[in-house]
Motif scaffolding. Structure first.
Motif, short mmCIF file in Angstrom:
data_model
loop_
_atom_site.label_atom_id
_atom_site.label_comp_id
_atom_site.label_asym_id
_atom_site.label_seq_id
_atom_site.Cartn_x
_atom_site.Cartn_y
_atom_site.Cartn_z
N PRO A 39 9.14 3.60 2.97
CA PRO A 39 10.11 2.67 2.37
C PRO A 39 9.77 1.20 2.63
O PRO A 39 10.07 0.34 1.81
CB PRO A 39 11.44 3.05 3.01
N LEU A 40 9.11 0.92 3.76
CA LEU A 40 8.69 -0.44 4.05
C LEU A 40 7.68 -0.93 3.02
O LEU A 40 7.79 -2.05 2.50
CB LEU A 40 8.09 -0.53 5.46
N LEU A 41 6.72 -0.08 2.67
CA LEU A 41 5.74 -0.46 1.65
C LEU A 41 6.40 -0.65 0.29
O LEU A 41 6.03 -1.56 -0.47
CB LEU A 41 4.62 0.58 1.58
N ALA A 42 7.38 0.20 -0.04
CA ALA A 42 8.11 0.04 -1.30
C ALA A 42 8.87 -1.29 -1.31
O ALA A 42 8.88 -2.02 -2.31
CB ALA A 42 9.06 1.21 -1.53
N LYS A 72 22.57 -0.12 -1.18
CA LYS A 72 23.68 0.83 -1.14
C LYS A 72 23.17 2.24 -0.82
O LYS A 72 23.84 3.02 -0.15
CB LYS A 72 24.40 0.82 -2.48
N GLU A 73 21.98 2.55 -1.31
CA GLU A 73 21.44 3.91 -1.14
C GLU A 73 19.93 3.86 -1.21
O GLU A 73 19.37 3.06 -1.95
CB GLU A 73 21.99 4.80 -2.26
N MET A 74 19.31 4.78 -0.45
CA MET A 74 17.86 4.93 -0.54
C MET A 74 17.50 6.38 -0.28
O MET A 74 18.07 7.02 0.59
CB MET A 74 17.15 4.06 0.48
N LYS A 75 16.56 6.88 -1.08
CA LYS A 75 16.08 8.24 -0.92
C LYS A 75 14.57 8.23 -1.02
O LYS A 75 14.01 7.57 -1.89
CB LYS A 75 16.65 9.15 -2.00
N VAL A 76 13.92 8.98 -0.14
CA VAL A 76 12.46 9.13 -0.17
C VAL A 76 12.14 10.61 -0.03
O VAL A 76 12.68 11.29 0.84
CB VAL A 76 11.78 8.37 0.99
N ARG A 107 7.03 5.06 -6.39
CA ARG A 107 6.08 6.05 -5.88
C ARG A 107 5.06 5.32 -5.03
O ARG A 107 4.50 4.31 -5.47
CB ARG A 107 5.29 6.72 -7.01
N LEU A 108 4.79 5.81 -3.84
CA LEU A 108 3.62 5.35 -3.11
C LEU A 108 2.49 6.22 -3.61
O LEU A 108 2.59 7.45 -3.59
CB LEU A 108 3.79 5.48 -1.60
N CYS A 109 1.43 5.59 -4.10
CA CYS A 109 0.38 6.36 -4.76
C CYS A 109 -0.99 5.77 -4.47
O CYS A 109 -1.11 4.72 -3.84
CB CYS A 109 0.65 6.40 -6.28
N SER A 110 -1.99 6.46 -4.95
CA SER A 110 -3.35 5.93 -4.87
C SER A 110 -3.39 4.61 -5.63
O SER A 110 -2.53 4.31 -6.45
CB SER A 110 -4.33 6.94 -5.48
N ALA A 111 -4.40 3.82 -5.35
CA ALA A 111 -4.50 2.49 -5.96
C ALA A 111 -4.49 2.53 -7.48
O ALA A 111 -4.01 1.60 -8.13
CB ALA A 111 -5.75 1.76 -5.46
N ASP A 112 -4.97 3.62 -8.07
CA ASP A 112 -5.00 3.74 -9.53
C ASP A 112 -3.76 4.43 -10.09
O ASP A 112 -3.65 4.60 -11.31
CB ASP A 112 -6.26 4.46 -10.00
#
Length: 159
Positions: A39-42, A72-76, A107-112
């Motif tokens: 979530p920090l990266l997001a 208010k809300e966060m989901k991962v 989404r945390l994802c690959s660079a591409d």
């Protein structure tokens, strides 16, 4: 220095890819990205995206405008561990844009953008800095957020 967001490419057909870096000290004792870092990266990608449009916060809540907002809300949901430091991306999009609230997906994802490591959403509410009560987003922020709106999901498009 501001990093320019990547253009949507490959499997990303909506929203925006924003580059992020996972550092060695972000990894836990098992050599995986610590769960709190997703979530920090997001959050950092979201801030970077808005800073690219001139939105920022310098400590003055009254002058912060649309940056004066609360979560208010966060989901991962964690799907595939990140097991090395390096360059990645956060794919950002807006799921819902209301008068005072905004739900964005990520989404945390690959660079591409091809490989997903985690996905989630976050609900933000813009607040008045004095009353700390919901207040409407500015027209400018609404226009920028509207550019990130995810197209309606249908069948195979639903993720």
């Amino acid at each position: 220095m501001s990093v320019e967001p990547l253009q949507a490419a490959g499997p990303v057909t909506y929203g925006q890819l924003v580059p992020v870096t996972v550092h060695f000290d972000d990894l836990d004792a098992l050599g995986m990205l610590h769960n709190s870092r997703y979530p920090l990266l997001a959050e950092r990608a979201w801030a970077e995206y808005w800073h690219g449009f001139g939105f920022g916060f310098d400590g003055d809540w009254a002058a912060a405008g649309d940056m004066c907002n609360v979560i208010k809300e966060m989901k991962v949901s964690y799907e595939r561990p990140v097991t090395s430091a390096g360059r990645y991306a956060v794919h950002l999009w807006v799921e819902r844009l209301g008068r005072t609230g905004l739900t964005y997906g990520f989404r945390l994802c690959s660079a591409d953008g091809a490989e997903t490591h985690a996905r989630g959403h976050r609900v933000l509410v813009r607040v008045d800095p004095q009353a700390l009560r919901p207040t409407p987003w500015s027209d400018r922020a609404r226009a920028i957020a509207a550019d990130l709106l995810r197209p309606e999901q249908t069948g195979a498009d639903a993720a």
